[in-house]
Design a protein around this motif. Sequence first.
Motif, PDB file in Angstrom:
ATOM      1  N   ALA A  69       0.836  -1.201   0.000  1.00 33.16           N
ATOM      2  CA  ALA A  69       0.000   0.000   0.000  1.00 33.16           C
ATOM      3  C   ALA A  69       0.873   1.254   0.000  1.00 33.16           C
ATOM      4  O   ALA A  69       0.598   2.228  -0.723  1.00 33.16           O
ATOM      5  CB  ALA A  69      -0.930  -0.008   1.206  1.00 33.16           C
ATOM      6  N   ARG A  70       1.920   1.242   0.804  1.00 34.14           N
ATOM      7  CA  ARG A  70       2.827   2.388   0.843  1.00 34.14           C
ATOM      8  C   ARG A  70       3.575   2.549  -0.482  1.00 34.14           C
ATOM      9  O   ARG A  70       3.800   3.676  -0.946  1.00 34.14           O
ATOM     10  CB  ARG A  70       3.802   2.226   2.011  1.00 34.14           C
ATOM     11  N   ASP A  71       3.940   1.428  -1.093  1.00 36.10           N
ATOM     12  CA  ASP A  71       4.601   1.474  -2.392  1.00 36.10           C
ATOM     13  C   ASP A  71       3.670   2.081  -3.438  1.00 36.10           C
ATOM     14  O   ASP A  71       4.092   2.878  -4.288  1.00 36.10           O
ATOM     15  CB  ASP A  71       5.024   0.059  -2.800  1.00 36.10           C
ATOM     16  N   CYS A  72       2.405   1.724  -3.360  1.00 36.05           N
ATOM     17  CA  CYS A  72       1.414   2.245  -4.298  1.00 36.05           C
ATOM     18  C   CYS A  72       1.236   3.755  -4.121  1.00 36.05           C
ATOM     19  O   CYS A  72       1.209   4.513  -5.100  1.00 36.05           O
ATOM     20  CB  CYS A  72       0.086   1.523  -4.073  1.00 36.05           C
ATOM     21  N   LEU A  73       1.137   4.198  -2.882  1.00 37.31           N
ATOM     22  CA  LEU A  73       0.974   5.626  -2.615  1.00 37.31           C
ATOM     23  C   LEU A  73       2.199   6.422  -3.051  1.00 37.31           C
ATOM     24  O   LEU A  73       2.092   7.581  -3.463  1.00 37.31           O
ATOM     25  CB  LEU A  73       0.703   5.859  -1.132  1.00 37.31           C
ATOM     26  N   ALA A  74       3.379   5.771  -2.983  1.00 35.38           N
ATOM     27  CA  ALA A  74       4.620   6.462  -3.357  1.00 35.38           C
ATOM     28  C   ALA A  74       4.654   6.834  -4.836  1.00 35.38           C
ATOM     29  O   ALA A  74       5.359   7.778  -5.228  1.00 35.38           O
ATOM     30  CB  ALA A  74       5.831   5.596  -3.009  1.00 35.38           C
ATOM     31  N   VAL A  75       3.899   6.109  -5.681  1.00 35.35           N
ATOM     32  CA  VAL A  75       3.885   6.401  -7.118  1.00 35.35           C
ATOM     33  C   VAL A  75       2.553   7.002  -7.565  1.00 35.35           C
ATOM     34  O   VAL A  75       2.314   7.190  -8.755  1.00 35.35           O
ATOM     35  CB  VAL A  75       4.195   5.134  -7.950  1.00 35.35           C
ATOM     36  N   SER A  76       1.681   7.278  -6.591  1.00 34.93           N
ATOM     37  CA  SER A  76       0.361   7.831  -6.890  1.00 34.93           C
ATOM     38  C   SER A  76       0.378   9.352  -6.834  1.00 34.93           C
ATOM     39  O   SER A  76       1.229   9.964  -6.184  1.00 34.93           O
ATOM     40  CB  SER A  76      -0.655   7.297  -5.876  1.00 34.93           C
ATOM     41  N   ARG A  77      -0.574   9.953  -7.500  1.00 29.83           N
ATOM     42  CA  ARG A  77      -0.780  11.392  -7.392  1.00 29.83           C
ATOM     43  C   ARG A  77      -1.531  11.747  -6.114  1.00 29.83           C
ATOM     44  O   ARG A  77      -1.651  12.914  -5.754  1.00 29.83           O
ATOM     45  CB  ARG A  77      -1.572  11.903  -8.604  1.00 29.83           C
ATOM     46  N   HIS A  78      -2.087  10.711  -5.462  1.00 26.62           N
ATOM     47  CA  HIS A  78      -2.885  10.929  -4.263  1.00 26.62           C
ATOM     48  C   HIS A  78      -2.081  10.659  -2.996  1.00 26.62           C
ATOM     49  O   HIS A  78      -1.138   9.868  -2.996  1.00 26.62           O
ATOM     50  CB  HIS A  78      -4.109  10.008  -4.278  1.00 26.62           C
ATOM     51  N   ARG A  79      -2.504  11.313  -1.933  1.00 25.92           N
ATOM     52  CA  ARG A  79      -1.992  11.010  -0.606  1.00 25.92           C
ATOM     53  C   ARG A  79      -2.959  10.062   0.085  1.00 25.92           C
ATOM     54  O   ARG A  79      -4.098   9.887  -0.351  1.00 25.92           O
ATOM     55  CB  ARG A  79      -1.855  12.293   0.218  1.00 25.92           C
ATOM     56  N   ALA A  80      -2.501   9.444   1.171  1.00 26.50           N
ATOM     57  CA  ALA A  80      -3.378   8.533   1.916  1.00 26.50           C
ATOM     58  C   ALA A  80      -4.652   9.239   2.360  1.00 26.50           C
ATOM     59  O   ALA A  80      -5.743   8.662   2.325  1.00 26.50           O
ATOM     60  CB  ALA A  80      -2.634   7.971   3.126  1.00 26.50           C
ATOM     61  N   ALA A  81      -4.527  10.510   2.738  1.00 29.29           N
ATOM     62  CA  ALA A  81      -5.691  11.270   3.214  1.00 29.29           C
ATOM     63  C   ALA A  81      -6.738  11.481   2.121  1.00 29.29           C
ATOM     64  O   ALA A  81      -7.892  11.802   2.423  1.00 29.29           O
ATOM     65  CB  ALA A  81      -5.238  12.614   3.771  1.00 29.29           C
TER      66      ALA A  81
END
Length: 365
Positions: A69-81
Amino acid sequence: MRTTERRSRIEALGAFLPAGVLTTPELAALAPGLGGADVERITGVAERRVHDPDPAAGEDSFGMALAAARDCLAVSRHRAADLDVVISASITRVKDGSRFHFEPSFAGMLAKELGARSAIGFDVSNACAGMMTGVWLLDRMIRSGAVRTGMVVSGEQATRVASTAAAEIGDSYDPQFASLSVGDSAAAVILDASVDAADRIHYIELMTCSEYSHLCMGMPSDRTQGIALYTDNKKMHDRERLKLWPRFHADFLAKDGRSFADEEFDYVIQHQVGARFIDYANQTAEAEFGAAMPPSPRVVERYGNTATTSHFLTLREHLRAGASGSGAAAGAAPGVAPGAKYLLVPAASGVVTGALSATITSAGV
């Protein structure tokens, strides 16, 4: 006044693979009941990743899912929030070392750890089609306007059943033989709204044929305290079972006056059951559709059957290999062009089949 139909897209993909590697000859050596059976030749799996059993390593199902999940967020335009929903799809719900965990939900705990504090969280369970089911649900939630952005994530300690099989298996016809093809991994995918047909999930449809559910069952071993998987491989993967997907898919397309050839897929990703299975599934589909199948990216030789994460791990590896120009994933052409059209085909015990059609242009990997 007609409103524009909402659609979703694959915005980012993440994964986690344990560093530990177990080759198929090494695994077969742990299974004295196999005799001289050549497991690698039969399955096509050369090696698989295996989790570190030390709780401090954080490679239980939950820990691996969190890393993906963290790896996915690292390459996403979105933040966890930004996430409105987190959906967990793990089969092997192991947390705190070796405990099977049911409540509170994995999704809720993952959302909290990620910092997605306002996100809805819930778990789904649908065998190896779990992540595909989560994506189906998230796609529908985005289409309905209920959410804007969400994540589907899964972590699998699948090699727990391989350990049980190695200790208990009698021969290559044993119902636990398929357990020797599995591997550990985690994967995550973020979906958000599509505003461009060149970056969109066109459709995702699933079908369950419950009359075959007895052909592959995961449960506590009937001989030891291990977790076991019992599969009737001959019936599970015979030609009649493999015809379920192309016939379902053809019927779905026919309702809109289309054929498989009309879809012009660039790649088809099958469930990574085994090398022979992938080839046989594609051959069966060609005969049913009366059309050639596109290239079929696969990672089964290196990672084995990684259960719920199979399709999204393969897709992520394929896109990364294409982006780097390495062509490292089998079936990946160096420099995969943006805007390629993918077909993902589930094949889960249940029996679950179906089709996910998506064009991918700008997904983070």
